[in-house]
Write a protein that holds these residues in place. Structure first.
Motif, short mmCIF file in Angstrom:
data_model
loop_
_atom_site.label_atom_id
_atom_site.label_comp_id
_atom_site.label_asym_id
_atom_site.label_seq_id
_atom_site.Cartn_x
_atom_site.Cartn_y
_atom_site.Cartn_z
N TYR A 93 0.87 -1.17 0.00
CA TYR A 93 0.00 0.00 0.00
C TYR A 93 0.91 1.22 0.00
O TYR A 93 1.63 1.47 0.98
CB TYR A 93 -0.87 -0.05 1.26
CG TYR A 93 -2.00 0.94 1.31
CD1 TYR A 93 -2.93 1.03 0.28
CD2 TYR A 93 -2.15 1.79 2.40
CE1 TYR A 93 -3.98 1.93 0.34
CE2 TYR A 93 -3.19 2.70 2.48
CZ TYR A 93 -4.10 2.76 1.44
OH TYR A 93 -5.14 3.66 1.50
N PRO A 96 -0.36 7.28 0.40
CA PRO A 96 -0.80 7.73 1.72
C PRO A 96 -2.11 8.51 1.68
O PRO A 96 -2.35 9.30 0.77
CB PRO A 96 0.35 8.60 2.20
CG PRO A 96 1.06 9.03 0.97
CD PRO A 96 0.90 7.91 -0.01
N ARG A 97 -2.93 8.27 2.68
CA ARG A 97 -4.21 8.98 2.81
C ARG A 97 -3.98 10.29 3.57
O ARG A 97 -3.45 10.27 4.68
CB ARG A 97 -5.22 8.12 3.56
CG ARG A 97 -5.55 6.80 2.88
CD ARG A 97 -6.12 5.80 3.87
NE ARG A 97 -5.16 5.51 4.94
CZ ARG A 97 -5.46 4.82 6.03
NH1 ARG A 97 -6.67 4.36 6.21
NH2 ARG A 97 -4.52 4.60 6.94
N HIS A 100 -3.99 10.98 7.73
CA HIS A 100 -3.62 9.81 8.52
C HIS A 100 -2.11 9.84 8.82
O HIS A 100 -1.39 10.68 8.30
CB HIS A 100 -3.96 8.52 7.76
CG HIS A 100 -5.38 8.08 7.95
ND1 HIS A 100 -5.86 7.58 9.14
CD2 HIS A 100 -6.43 8.05 7.09
CE1 HIS A 100 -7.14 7.27 9.01
NE2 HIS A 100 -7.50 7.55 7.77
N ASP A 102 -0.06 7.80 7.67
CA ASP A 102 0.59 7.06 6.59
C ASP A 102 1.92 7.66 6.15
O ASP A 102 2.96 7.00 6.20
CB ASP A 102 -0.35 6.99 5.37
CG ASP A 102 -1.64 6.24 5.63
OD1 ASP A 102 -1.79 5.72 6.76
OD2 ASP A 102 -2.48 6.19 4.74
N ILE A 114 2.88 1.11 3.47
CA ILE A 114 2.20 1.86 4.53
C ILE A 114 1.53 0.94 5.55
O ILE A 114 1.27 1.34 6.68
CB ILE A 114 1.15 2.81 3.90
CG1 ILE A 114 1.87 3.90 3.09
CG2 ILE A 114 0.26 3.45 4.95
CD1 ILE A 114 0.94 4.71 2.22
N ARG A 115 1.30 -0.31 5.20
CA ARG A 115 0.47 -1.18 6.04
C ARG A 115 0.97 -1.34 7.49
O ARG A 115 0.15 -1.41 8.41
CB ARG A 115 0.28 -2.54 5.39
CG ARG A 115 -0.60 -2.45 4.15
CD ARG A 115 -1.15 -3.78 3.69
NE ARG A 115 -1.94 -3.57 2.48
CZ ARG A 115 -3.20 -3.16 2.45
NH1 ARG A 115 -3.81 -2.92 3.60
NH2 ARG A 115 -3.83 -2.98 1.31
N SER A 117 2.15 0.84 9.40
CA SER A 117 1.62 2.01 10.10
C SER A 117 0.10 1.91 10.23
O SER A 117 -0.46 2.11 11.30
CB SER A 117 1.98 3.28 9.33
OG SER A 117 1.21 4.38 9.80
N LEU A 118 -0.55 1.59 9.14
CA LEU A 118 -2.00 1.49 9.13
C LEU A 118 -2.48 0.48 10.18
O LEU A 118 -3.47 0.70 10.87
CB LEU A 118 -2.43 1.06 7.73
CG LEU A 118 -3.90 0.91 7.36
CD1 LEU A 118 -4.07 1.11 5.86
CD2 LEU A 118 -4.44 -0.46 7.75
N THR A 266 -10.29 8.64 6.03
CA THR A 266 -10.55 7.56 5.07
C THR A 266 -11.96 7.71 4.54
O THR A 266 -12.93 7.50 5.26
CB THR A 266 -10.39 6.19 5.74
OG1 THR A 266 -9.07 6.07 6.24
CG2 THR A 266 -10.65 5.07 4.76
N THR A 284 -6.65 8.37 -3.61
CA THR A 284 -6.58 7.43 -2.50
C THR A 284 -7.42 6.19 -2.79
O THR A 284 -8.41 6.24 -3.51
CB THR A 284 -7.09 8.06 -1.19
OG1 THR A 284 -8.40 8.60 -1.42
CG2 THR A 284 -6.16 9.17 -0.73
#
Length: 347
Positions: A93, A96-97, A100, A102, A114-115, A117-118, A266, A284
């Motif tokens: 991923y 970045p959103r 967030h 990210d 990014i996962r 962190s997510l 999100t 996104t």
């Protein structure tokens, strides 16, 4: 003296939480914790994850025959959704959103995906916080201290405490591909005078409360009492509006904490971002999320307040058991009986 630490990811096998410093002799069982976890799963504004999880905390240490032993209390909360992710190939991923963790986490930790962190920054972590808070709520209750939260507003509009009159507002946001934030208020009754201190910055109770509440995902503002409104008042108008804390010390009035929760960034509606793998602009990608987490977050804010107050109470009283703490608690000045002048502070 009382603190908690949690571990676990949103789609990992479980969340783990350890609460250290609870005194011996406190009645505590899984049903008590489960009651607060159930409140965190209210359906209004929730995403599909809530239809998957039925959170139950399993107490694995620190409690014997339904009573705390004085050792750290450890709990686990299984992630039912883990089964759908276990062993599955998940593509990286990389977009970045906005709003967030990210982007900042990718830069800070050197991730190429990014996962990680997510998974940890997810509000799924708040289940751990609620479980820890339930233990502290039980301790506060043993001393006649009651912590209650309510909704103040959703999407900028005043609403009923349970958000029942905001259903149409939430559903319209869902249809629009948008999300909503709101304001939560927590009131605490029965708090004795003298928790916290004015002598050092890190001991001020209002600062400790603000830090704990602000650390909840999506919380961007905290006020004690009438907070920001006080800035527009005259000095003679502020009496009784301090929210139960003056000079960093509880003053015996009702403790009031409010938290402002931003809309979750999100959104189903795509937002502009950049693919970090290619450097090219893109939109996104939607990750399953709540439309409005505020109703479910009431118990999370309560839990943060419980954690701070239980720690401050243990700091004030000392003692290794509930019985020892109660003997010391009974020696504290009874706030409103201190003098007739008490009415000056609580009109």
């Amino acid at each position: 003296m009382i603190r908690y630490v949690s571990a676990g990811e949103s789609h990992g096998p479980q969340l783990t939480v350890v609460v250290e410093g609870l005194p011996a002799g406190l009645p505590l069982d899984e049903n008590l914790v489960r009651a607060d976890l159930a409140r965190r799963q209210l359906p209004l504004g929730a995403g599909r994850r809530m239809a998957i999880e039925t959170d139950r905390a399993a107490i694995t240490s620190g409690v014997l025959a339904g009573v705390t032993t004085g050792a750290p209390v450890a709990m686990t909360i299984a992630n039912a959704n883990h089964a759908a992710w276990k062993g599955r190939e998940v593509p990286a991923y990389t977009a970045p959103r906005p709003g967030h963790a990210d982007f900042a986490a990718v830069v800070k930790y050197g991730y190429d995906d990014i996962r990680p962190s997510l998974e940890r920054a997810s509000a799924r972590e708040t289940a751990s916080r609620v479980a820890a808070g339930a233990c502290c709520r039980a301790l506060l209750k043993a001393f006649g201290i009651a912590v209650e939260g309510r909704l103040v507003s959703l999407g900028g509009r005043p609403c009923a405490a349970d958000g029942s009159d905001a259903v149409d507002l939430v559903e319209q946001a869902r249809a629009d591909g948008e999300t909503l934030g709101g304001v939560i208020e927590v009131s605490v009754s029965g708090v004795p005078v003298g928790l916290g201190s004015h002598v050092s910055a890190d001991r001020k109770l209002d600062g400790r409360l603000a830090a704990a509440v602000m650390s909840i995902p999506a919380i961007k503002g905290v006020e004690i009492g009438d907070g920001f409104a006080l800035a527009g008042m005259k000095g003679t108008e502020t009496r009784g509006r301090m929210g139960g804390v003056t000079g960093g010390i509880t003053d015996g009035g009702t403790l009031v904490v409010r938290a402002a929760m931003k809309p979750i960034p999100t959104t189903i509606k795509s937002q502009p971002t950049v693919d970090l793998a290619t450097g090219e602009p893109c939109g996104t990608t939607y990750e399953r999320s709540d439309v409005c987490p505020v109703p479910r977050a009431v118990v999370v804010v309560e839990s943060a307040v419980c954690l701070v107050l239980a720690d401050a109470l243990a700091e004030k009283l000392g003692g290794d058991s509930v019985a020892e703490m109660k003997a010391r608690f009974d020696l504290l000045p009874k706030t409103r009986a201190l003098s007739a002048a008490a009415k000056v502070f609580w009109p």
